[in-house]
Design a protein around this motif. Sequence first.
Motif, PDB file in Angstrom:
ATOM      1  N   ASP A 150       0.836  -1.196   0.000  1.00 19.06           N
ATOM      2  CA  ASP A 150       0.000   0.000   0.000  1.00 19.06           C
ATOM      3  C   ASP A 150       0.874   1.250   0.000  1.00 19.06           C
ATOM      4  O   ASP A 150       2.106   1.164  -0.135  1.00 19.06           O
ATOM      5  N   ILE A 182     -11.978  -8.106  12.921  1.00 16.48           N
ATOM      6  CA  ILE A 182     -10.678  -7.505  12.662  1.00 16.48           C
ATOM      7  C   ILE A 182      -9.643  -8.271  13.482  1.00 16.48           C
ATOM      8  O   ILE A 182      -9.932  -8.772  14.569  1.00 16.48           O
ATOM      9  N   THR A 224      -8.722  -4.609   8.058  1.00 22.51           N
ATOM     10  CA  THR A 224      -9.961  -3.854   7.896  1.00 22.51           C
ATOM     11  C   THR A 224     -10.861  -4.602   6.935  1.00 22.51           C
ATOM     12  O   THR A 224     -10.402  -5.484   6.189  1.00 22.51           O
ATOM     13  N   ARG A 225     -12.153  -4.263   6.923  1.00 20.94           N
ATOM     14  CA  ARG A 225     -13.103  -4.952   6.062  1.00 20.94           C
ATOM     15  C   ARG A 225     -14.270  -4.043   5.724  1.00 20.94           C
ATOM     16  O   ARG A 225     -14.659  -3.183   6.511  1.00 20.94           O
ATOM     17  N   ASN A 226     -14.820  -4.239   4.531  1.00 20.03           N
ATOM     18  CA  ASN A 226     -15.979  -3.488   4.064  1.00 20.03           C
ATOM     19  C   ASN A 226     -17.016  -4.491   3.572  1.00 20.03           C
ATOM     20  O   ASN A 226     -16.812  -5.155   2.553  1.00 20.03           O
ATOM     21  N   SER A 266     -11.822  -7.549   2.361  1.00 20.95           N
ATOM     22  CA  SER A 266     -10.979  -7.387   3.539  1.00 20.95           C
ATOM     23  C   SER A 266      -9.560  -7.109   3.074  1.00 20.95           C
ATOM     24  O   SER A 266      -9.136  -7.612   2.026  1.00 20.95           O
ATOM     25  N   ARG A 290      -3.113  -7.444   6.530  1.00 20.63           N
ATOM     26  CA  ARG A 290      -1.766  -6.905   6.721  1.00 20.63           C
ATOM     27  C   ARG A 290      -0.818  -8.089   6.860  1.00 20.63           C
ATOM     28  O   ARG A 290      -0.900  -8.870   7.805  1.00 20.63           O
ATOM     29  N   ALA A 347     -10.703   1.839  -0.355  1.00 21.45           N
ATOM     30  CA  ALA A 347      -9.699   1.772   0.712  1.00 21.45           C
ATOM     31  C   ALA A 347      -8.855   3.044   0.746  1.00 21.45           C
ATOM     32  O   ALA A 347      -8.486   3.541   1.823  1.00 21.45           O
ATOM     33  N   ARG A 375     -10.788   6.023   2.221  1.00 16.30           N
ATOM     34  CA  ARG A 375     -10.936   5.891   3.670  1.00 16.30           C
ATOM     35  C   ARG A 375      -9.590   5.948   4.407  1.00 16.30           C
ATOM     36  O   ARG A 375      -9.555   5.925   5.633  1.00 16.30           O
ATOM     37  N   ASN A 376      -8.509   5.989   3.622  1.00 21.95           N
ATOM     38  CA  ASN A 376      -7.162   5.966   4.199  1.00 21.95           C
ATOM     39  C   ASN A 376      -6.960   4.741   5.084  1.00 21.95           C
ATOM     40  O   ASN A 376      -6.356   4.801   6.149  1.00 21.95           O
ATOM     41  N   TRP A 377      -7.471   3.618   4.618  1.00 22.22           N
ATOM     42  CA  TRP A 377      -7.343   2.343   5.303  1.00 22.22           C
ATOM     43  C   TRP A 377      -6.070   1.637   4.879  1.00 22.22           C
ATOM     44  O   TRP A 377      -5.439   2.022   3.875  1.00 22.22           O
TER      45      TRP A 377
END
Length: 236
Positions: A55, A72, A92-94, A100, A103, A223, A226-228
């Motif tokens: 990322d 999470i 994270t997940r939406n 998802s 990391r 993502a 949202r700055n995820w």
Amino acid sequence: MRFTGLARVAVTAVMAGATALAVPAAAQAAVPVGGGTPILVGGVAGCTLTAAGYDATGASVAFTAAHCSDRINSPVILRDDKRAGVIGTVATRNEILDYSVIRLDPRVAVPVRQPGVTGTGPAPEFGDVVCKDGLATGHTCGITWQREGAKFWSQACAGYGDSGGPIIREGRLVGLLSGGHIPPVAGSVGGLGAVLPSCLHPAQAPFFLPALAYSFETIVADATDRNWPGAGFRMA
């Protein structure tokens, strides 16, 4: 203390052995993970990675379906190499776009690009042929029936365990596989979801439950907005 020649050799040998024992064993090499890699989320949910890379912060990340885990920090391991240990955790997940972000632990897993994939591309339109790779049904292809915003349905065979698998069109990653669903337009002709079989049905019917996927470009944009973890994703 004075040693004879033979004693000195013995002491030297013992000291050399002690030095060798003090050197830690070489760490196991990080395992490659990428699009199509089978995983277990939370130790039980069999799913498939969409893609792996980095990322905007330089962190190693991978994508899969959100419904693979409702928590999470759920640990992720390789379905075919459990001895490798935990390769990462759900960051994270939406649920709306069903994705998802995992990391990855760089000590355990290294992102690689799926063979034959040259980059990402927009969601397919009606008539486009797409292919998917997944834990359960492997590599299958089919025509795209419908697109509705970020969602599209195709006739690429998919089953339990394929969730999160990459959808490819002409060498480009275009989607994340979510599951088998009938598109809204089919609702007008009745409950087809209860009639159409899985593509794995013994009868091997020519028409089976279409597979739902979400645009991967839309997922990365979400993502990023949202700055995820996963923001600004670039493939390995």
